[in-house]
Each structure stands twice: as structure tokens, then as C-alpha cells.
Design a protein around this motif. Structure first.
Motif: not given
Length: 894
Positions: A378, A381-382, A387-388, A393, A534, A538-540
Motif C-alpha cells: 500500500l 502503491e500510492v 491508491h488501488t 489517488q 490507506t 482506504d484512501e490517501i
RNA sequence: GGGCGCAUAGCUCAGUUGGUUAGAGCGUUACAUUGACAUUGUAAAGGUCCGUGGUUCGAAUCCACGUGCGCCCACCA
């Protein structure tokens, strides 16, 4: 208005007015949410100039966005800074003569002392932040150790525990003997020190020699590692050797293992493996399962596992003893001087020992249930893809090169040890159910309880927000790494994990819009915020990060207590004003680069503020004199309005790119507009043609708006002088603006400027008294009509008694070519013809060189063929111009 | 050992994707100042863009190597 701006007279009133307005609180604003969470300063002392820079940057952004009509939340707070604060208070107590503060005061009493210190420090810090002019929402002031944030910490811990991402394990950790606590890998500071490298064999018949700088740890060796490709040692891999009475004290069983990480070229190409006292060796144990023997204890003394002969000795004593033993037994083959790289505790300062202990860890490589990704994934990834994988994001790091630094760090990341044995911090939210007799034994002795927990895990434990009901529950005595709580900062401040109603209301402010920090906390803080946000949300945590450099003293040194070169921002404000402090911290900086602080910069900044003050004073005063005002637009009016548009354009662009220094720059920035264009040209001209009330109002108003984020106090004071009904801090931001162009107005005005400058230059060169009015002759050609209209201005600014237009050159005159027009100053009595000729010849020679280089280019077929057409055309135009000027200069020479 | 950054006027720094006669502030020099501002104005001096080589019509800018600083990572035991 006073002759000079005195910041002290206004600043506190203005700040009070802002606070009273309620506009620091986004609840009183409308528009799209925009949040900046201010990095909470440690409550270890007072703020320094680096903080002043940070506060300025964030406040500039906040004010800029607020004026753009956004619902701005600038949230301030402080950090309890667990180890840093406790270490600081303990140090002070030791200096006061208390040898062991923990023993002397006990947990509760010492915590009280630290709390008092922290509260005092907090109060100082908040005063400082306000003095700088920071437009923070004080109703939402947060503290990493207050009730809401503590609940958020427990919520986060609980969730991570349930997901198996927080675990307790008996593993190698970094241990500060002085601080009697663990520290994370990132809290180590490596220093180089001289050491001896000993090459030896465990025993006479042991086949391989090994080298070490720490012979005392060899009492705990369980293996020798060699590179599996190493022909010399290949045949031994897998064999076990039993060594009797190593060091005259212990029997060892050494297994030979093959490991790729061993460098065959270094030393003997074989490494003694001590899994209990080395991180790398511990990892080998995890791979090869060779067993651990702990020979050093938490006080830096040898354990019973080191044998009777060593037990209780200090590490140094044991070191010498082992070396002696090796020598006496003819096992020591070589001693060499070397430089050793050792980790020291950042806060306690001592060299860290690696020990085995039961501690709490965050598993960074483990798959998160239901997500199919690890925390490490995670975190990577950002920055890489968002993110995701969502590009919207993505965390953008400015300047970009820090992305590389961050990713490199992630690659080396090991499980994060989060438990600390210090007292100041969030106590681990884990309760153990003990047997009644154990409970009685440990309930008032956290040290003994910790030792008990080191080897025993009670069968029943509870993790959560509160102590379970029932008897015999005892909370884990350890506290959390301070970065565990600061990692939650972007959302714990909004009520997450502690206040559902508030969180619901404030949810729209997350992800926050902009974050800035110094590069020294990218790993500590930025990385942990990304991890927490994250994983938990589940977000930046934020879209853009701006990394600023360190503020150093004028010699480029760090500010430090030992150098005694620290500067208190409050002292600077007292002497120069907050606006000057803000301006001087911004100018001369560029993203990510360190900057230097020096007093000349402050002088310059204060002068700037004063210049603005006097510009306003002049405009407002001259507007009152009726006969000097007028309605119709002159050339100067149109020109300054165009310059204003260009400046608006530039400032907006710079702020969008977080290029704060350029917005205030002397080239195309606000300084050039205010000082050169407005004060030195436009206002000087207004003394000749009178002032246009509408134009000067518009210019002043807009200038104040553009400067307000940088210089909030003085601009607000002047705004008030202009009798504006509302506060400048919520006035409309000038959003339009057009990039600078070569309009006829600009071209015309340049000609006037150039003629005036040429006359001034000639006058100075010929030593004409500035007060003396002389005559000038201009051969203006087609420009005659236009220049005649501007004659009064030229005469006044160039101090001319008369401006004559004529194609006839005066017989004896100083001459120049300005903007394609010939200018003559007939100065018969002053002029030395020979000298004037010489001067002209010099100038001609200079232009000839220029002309030659241009024509050389244009003759070159390669250039005309390959260069873009626009470039060739531009060069051609330059050549034509240079030749025209050359021609005129030559005529003047005659 | 690996990685990153920096080197431009006396000082502190700009100089965007290669196209300027290389810029600013401070400092320096000369002159000025009773009405917006001496916390000022006007004019000027000051640069082998660290070195060497290369790419290109063209390099402060791109590439390679070197030199000198600074920083980060990594328990070569």
C-alpha cells in the motif's frame, strides 16, 4: 498614516480582529473544502526558524485558498513526542543532580513532571504560531496525546491487531541501555568509530577462521555463514562442530550455513553468526533456524548464558577477556584497525545493543485480510500508481526526487517495532488476565511485570479501548512509538476513531489537500501517515506533499543548542514584525533545498513592508488633493494596468506550483511590480500628470490582495486605512490575469522609459548636477508625435528644462541611442569631445561584436536550415535592430 | 559499499522543455535628498556559469569522466 510602518503597533489588534471574525473556522466559510493539517511540533521546547518557515508556507496556502472562496481548514496542534520529551525532561533532571529520575520519582510522579513540562511548552508554541499570523482554526486545536487522539490510537491498534497486522513477538530489537527502551530502525543515528577487527578460530580444529569487531558476542554464536558459491568452504556447509569451553566459559555448537548475503571477498569470507545480537544474524536465524543464545542483557552486562566466568561483566570487560583468552590459546590470527559503523539512539545518545525481547510489531509484509496486499505494498502503491491503482489517488511528492528516496526506504523496511519502555506515551491498549497471585505481585511493579511478559504470555488477553470487566486484568506497561499516533494525524484530528458525529461532519476534509514537511521526517511521518490512512480509511492522507529544506544559519550550519546559534522567532517578530519574518523565510528558498538565514534578509524584508506602507500612504494622500486627480486614462495608466494583469497571472501560476519565492521575486514577481513598476515609474509619473483615483485604487487594492497571503498584517492594516468594509482576509482573490505581451502600450511605454534612462545615464556619466535642468534634443523620426505627447513626463523624470525634437544634430553633445531614437544632450561647456568620442567608440565596438555574432549565425547554413523558423526570425530581427542602432551611433560619432 | 543533491557576480540565490549581449536582492562605487518612503532615489562597476571531453547549427542548460562540498540509505562481519 505614520511615516514608517511600525508592526508592533498593529499586529496584535489585527490578529484579534481575524480571530473575532470567525473566518479561521471553516464552519463560517462556504465553498469546496480545503484542508491543511499542520505538522504538530514536538512539545520539547520552543519553535525555531524552521517552524517559522513551515507556518508561513502553510498560512500562505491557507490564505490564498480562503480568498479563492474555499472552505479552508488549517488545523494546528502539538505532538507529545514520546521518547524525545521524556528524554528531554530526564536530561534536565539529571542536570539538576537527580541521578536516576525514573527510580527517584516513580512512574506517576515522573509522568506528572513531564506533563507539566509539555503543557508549558505547548503554551509557548501556540503563542509563537499565533504571533507569526497563522490563520489556524483554534477551535479544533489537537494534541497527539489528548483524549480524542488517544482513543483514535486505541481504535487503530485494535483494528490492526484483529487483522493480525499488530503482533507481539520475541525478536531482535534495537535497545538503548541508557534509555532502557527499544527504538525503531529509523530512530538510529549511525556514527563511525575506530575499532579493532579480530581474526580468529573458535578452536584449534575448527576449519574456518572468522573476523569480528565484537568478540564478546561470539560467546553467543550458533553458526558460521559462508557464501554457498565459495569453493573454499562449500564442503563444510551443513556440518556441525562442537566447541568445548569457548572463551574458557561456554560450550558452543556451530553449524556451518550457506547464505548468499555473505561477501566471499571480505575478511576471511566467513561470518560468525550471533542471532541474538545482530539484526542481520537474526534474519539468518529465521531462514536457517540455527537458534539464538542471548549473552548480553538489557543493562549491557553479560548473562548466565555467557558462562560463569563472564556473567555480570560489562560488555567491555568481556570483550577484553575474550581477546585475552584467544591470544593465550593461540587462536587469535590477526588484529587490524578498522572503522566501525554503529547505531546510536537518536534521543538517548548511547550506542544501541541488539537484543532479543518480546515486543509489539507492525507486520509490513503480511497480507491484509481481504485486501490481498501488504502494508508495504500500500505504501508503495500510492506513490507509484495511486491508491488501488487510481491515478486520482496518487500522492505527489514535490520535488519529485524525494519519491525515489521514499521508495528506496520502503524496499529496506522491516517490521516496525512499536512498543517502547518509556512511560510518556500511549500505553499499549492490551490487557492480560493474570492469576490472582500474579496480579498481586505485578499490579504495582511495572518493571517486574514487563520482565514477566518478556518470557510469558498470559493465556487470556484483551485488546481494545477499555479495560475488560472482572478482576486480575493488568494493562501492558509499554507505550507506543510516537509515530504510531502521528501517523493518524490527518484524520484523528477530524474525529476519526473517537467522535463519530464529528467525523461524519468533517469527513469531506479528508484526504487533505496539501501537506508540507521537512525532508528529515519523510520516513518517520509521511510514510506512516500513508500507511495508516490507506489501511484504515482506504484512501490517501493527502494529495500533494511539499518538501522544504532546512533553515540554516548564515554560515550554513544547522541551528543547534550546542552551537548556541538558535534564533527565537518571537525576538525577530518583536524587532522586525511578523510580515518581515514571513517574507524573509520565503525569499531565497527553493523546494527541497536548504536555505540560509541572515539578518540582511530581514532588513530587506522589513524595507519591503515599509515600502508598501509608503506607497499606500502616497496614493491615499494624493487622492485627497482634488486638483491633482483626473479621470482620463493616460499611457502610464494603461501600462500599469497591463503590468498588474501580468503580475496577477504570474502570482497565480507560482502559487499553483508552490513556488513561493518566485511569486515574491524581483523578476516578474510582486517585488518588481510593487517597487520598480508602481513606485519608481507609475507613481513618479503621477506626480507630473496627477493621480487617477480609480486606477490607483484598483492597483492598490489588487496589490494588497496579492500580497496578503505573504504579508497578512500590513496589508490588512492598509485595507483598513482604505476604509474597506470587510476584512481583506476574505476578500476576493484576483483570479484573472494575462501573461505579459508586447502590446502597443508596452512598446510605447518602454520607449519613454528608455529615453528617460538614457538621459539620466548620460547626465551621470557627464557629471551633470542632478538638480540642474538641461536641454535635450531628440531625433525621433516617426515617433515625434507620440513623444511630444509624453514630453512633460520625460522632462520631469529626466530633469530637463526643454525637450526639443529635431533632425539636426547639435554641434557638441553627449549622445546615445535609446529604443531606436537618437538622444543628444548639448553640453558644450562640460563636454570633452575626445572623451565622448572614446565612449561612443567603445559602445560601437560592443555592438559590433554583438552584430557579428548574430550575422555569423545567420550566415551559417546549418543554423538557418536546422533551427526552428521562429528562432531564425528572432535572430534576424535582433540583427536588424543592432544594425540600425549601430548606424545611428556612427552618425553620432561624426 | 549503494543512492541523491549542489557548484552561476564579493555574499545569498534565480535561470522552466537546449536559442539572453547570463539575471535579482544584499554589499560596493559615484551622485542626490526640505513634501510617500535615508527602511529613499538615480547611475555605475562587478561573471572562464568548478574542470576536461562529447552530442548539437547552437550548451550555464543534455551526456561522460574528473574535482570539491553536502545529505540519505546499508550493522563488510
Amino acid at each position: 498614516m505614520d511615516k514608517a510602518y511600525e508592526a508592533k503597533k498593529f499586529e496584535s489588534d489585527i490578529y484579534a480582529a481575524w480571530e473575532a471574525s470567525g473566518f479561521f473556522n471553516p464552519d463560517n466559510l462556504t465553498g469546496e473544502p480545503y484542508a491543511i493539517m499542520m505538522p504538530p511540533p514536538n512539545v520539547t521546547g520552543i519553535l525555531h526558524l524552521g517552524h517559522a518557515l513551515e507556518n508561513t508556507l502553510m498560512d500562505v496556502m491557507a490564505r490564498y485558498q480562503r480568498m479563492q472562496g474555499k472552505k479552508v481548514l488549517l488545523l494546528s496542534g502539538t505532538d507529545h513526542a514520546a521518547v524525545a520529551t521524556q528524554a528531554r525532561v530526564e536530561n534536565d533532571l539529571v542536570e539538576q543532580g537527580i541521578k536516576n529520575p525514573r527510580q527517584h520519582f516513580g512512574r506517576e510522579e515522573l509522568l506528572k513532571k513531564i506533563r507539566e513540562y509539555a503543557e508549558e511548552s505547548k503554551a509557548t508554541i501556540l503563542t509563537q504560531i499565533k504571533k507569526i499570523g497563522t490563520s489556524a482554526d483554534w477551535s479544533r486545536l489537537a494534541y497527539t496525546f489528548d483524549e480524542e487522539r488517544s482513543r483514535a490510537v486505541n481504535t487503530a491498534f485494535q483494528k490492526m491487531y484483529q487483522d493480525g497486522l499488530v503482533y507481539s513477538g520475541y525478536r531482535a530489537v534495537n535497545w538503548s541501555i541508557k534509555g532502557q527502551s527499544t527504538c525503531s530502525d529509523d530512530e538510529l543515528k549511525y556514527i563511525e568509530r575506530p575499532a579493532k577487527l579480530y581474526t580468529f578460530k573458535y578452536s584449534k580444529d575448527f576449519p574456518i577462521s572468522i573476523a569480528t569487531t565484537r568478540p564478546e558476542t561470539k560467546l553467543g554464536d550458533t553458526a558460521v555463514a559462508v557464501n554457498p558459491k565459495d569453493e573454499r568452504y562449500k564442503k563444510y556447509i551443513g556440518k556441525k562442530y562442537s566447541i568445548k569451553q569457548f572463551g574458557g566459559a561456554v560450550d558452543l555448537i556451530i553449524k556451518i550455513i550457506g547464505d548468499e548475503t555473505v561477501d566471499p571477498g571480505f575478511g576471511t569470507g566467513a561470518v560468525g553468526v550471533t542471532p541474538a545480537h545482530s539484526m542481520v544474524d537474526f534474519e539468518m536465524n529465521e531462514k536457517h533456524d540455527i537458534g539464538c543464545i542471548q549473552v548480553i542483557d538489557r543493562y549491557g552486562r553479560m548473562t548466565s548464558f555467557a558462562g560463569k566466568a563472564y556473567e555480570g561483566q560489562t560488555v567491555d570487560e568481556a570483550h577484553n577477556k575474550v581477546v585475552d583468552w584467544l591470544q593465550n590459546n593461540n587462536l587469535l590470527e590477526d588484529v587490524k584497525d578498522t572503522i566501525q559503523n554503529v547505531g546510536t539512539s537518536d534521543r538517548f545518545g548511547d550506542v544501541v545493543e541488539v537484543l532479543l525481547m518480546t515486543q509489539w510489531f507492525v507486520a509490513v509484509n503480511k497480507e491484509i485480510p481481504g485486501r490481498g496486499k501488504s502494508l508495504k505494498y500500500l505504501m508503495r502503491e500510492v506513490v507509484v500508481s495511486g491508491h488501488t491503482g487510481d491515478a486520482a489517488q496518487r500522492v505527489k511528492i514535490n520535488p519529485e526526487r524525494f519519491e525515489k528516496v521514499y521508495l528506496q526506504w520502503i524496499d529496506h523496511l522491516r517490521d516496525w517495532c512499536i512498543s517502547r519502555q518509556i512511560w510518556w506515551g500511549h500505553q499499549i491498549p492490551v490487557w492480560y488476565e493474570l492469576k490472582p497471585e500474579e496480579y498481586q505481585k505485578y499490579k504495582d511493579d511495572s518493571e517486574a511485570f514487563r520482565n514477566f511478559l518478556n518470557f510469558t504470555r498470559p493465556a487470556t488477553l484483551a485488546v481494545g479501548l477499555e479495560k475488560p470487566s472482572g478482576d486480575n486484568w493488568l494493562q501492558d506497561p509499554d507505550t507506543l512509538d510516537t509515530w504510531f499516533s502521528s501517523g493518524l494525524w490527518t484524520f484523528s484530528t477530524l474525529g476519526w476513531g473517537s467522535n463519530e458525529r464529528m467525523w461524519k461532519k468533517m469527513r469531506a476534509f479528508h484526504p487533505t489537500s496539501w501537506m508540507q514537511m521537512g525532508h528529515e521526517i519523510i520516513f518517520f511521518w509521511m510514510a506512516r501517515m500513508i500507511l495508516m490512512s490507506t489501511y484504515l480509511l482506504d484512501e490517501i492522507p493527502f494529495h500533494d506533499v511539499y518538501i522544504h529544506g532546512m533553515v540554516r544559519d548564515e554560515q550554513g550550519r544547522k541551528f543547534s543548542k550546542s552551537l548556541k546559534n538558535g534564533i527565537d522567532p518571537l525576538e525577530v517578530i518583536e524587532k522586525y514584525g511578523a510580515d518581515a519574518l514571513r517574507l524573509s523565510s520565503i525569499i531565497g528558498t527553493s523546494p527541497g533545498a536548504d536555505s540560509r538565514f541572515y539578518y540582511e534578509k530581514l532588513d530587506g524584508a522589513r524595507n519591503f513592508v515599509n515600502k508598501l506602507w509608503n506607497i499606500a500612504r502616497y496614493i491615499l494622500d494624493s487622492q485627497k488633493t482634488a486638483e491633482k486627480t483626473r479621470k482620463q486614462l493616460t499611457l502610464a495608466d494603461s501600462w500599469i494596468l497591463e503590468r498588474l494583469e501580468a503580475t496577477i497571472y504570474m502570482v497565480n501560476r507560482c502559487l499553483e506550483e508552490y513556488d513561493f519565492a518566485s511569486a515574491m521575486d524581483a523578476t516578474f514577481g510582486l517585488r518588481e511590480f510593487m517597487w520598480d513598476d508602481l513606485a519608481d515609474w507609475y507613481l513618479e509619473i503621477s506626480k507630473v500628470e496627477g493621480i487617477n483615483v480609480d486606477v490607483s485604487n484598483k492597483i492598490l487594492e489588487t496589490l494588497l490582495k496579492l500580497l496578503h497571503p505573504f504579508l497578512p498584517f500590513v496589508t490588512e492594516v492598509i485595507w483598513k486605512e482604505m476604509k474597506k468594509p470587510n476584512l481583506l482576509m476574505v476578500a476576493d482573490w484576483p483570479n484573472r490575469g494575462e501573461s505579459l505581451n508586447l502590446s502597443q502600450i508596452n512598446v510605447d511605454f518602454s520607449l519613454v522609459k528608455e529615453i528617460i534612462t538614457a538621459v539620466r545615464s548620460l547626465r551621470a556619466d557627464k557629471g551633470v548636477e542632478p538638480a540642474k535642468k538641461i536641454k535635450a534634443v531628440v531625433n525621433a523620426g516617426k515617433q515625434k508625435k507620440f513623444l511630444a505627447e509624453q514630453a512633460e513626463i520625460i522632462k520631469a523624470l529626466a530633469r530637463l528644462s526643454d525637450l526639443e525634437f529635431s533632425a539636426t544634430k547639435p554641434a557638441q553633445a553627449a549622445a546615445a541611442v535609446a529604443g531606436g531614437v537618437e538622444v543628444y544632450l548639448p553640453l558644450a561647456e562640460l563636454l570633452d569631445i575626445g572623451k565622448e568620442k572614446e565612449r561612443l567608440q567603445k559602445e560601437i565596438a560592443e555592438i559590433e561584436r554583438y552584430r557579428d555574432s548574430l550575422s555569423g549565425k545567420l550566415v551559417n547554413k546549418e543554423f538557418t536550415a536546422k533551427a526552428p523558423k521562429a528562432v531564425v526570425a528572432a535572430e534576424q530581427a535582433k540583427l536588424t535592430e543592432a544594425e540600425a542602432k549601430l548606424k545611428k551611433l556612427r552618425e553620432q560619432l561624426i
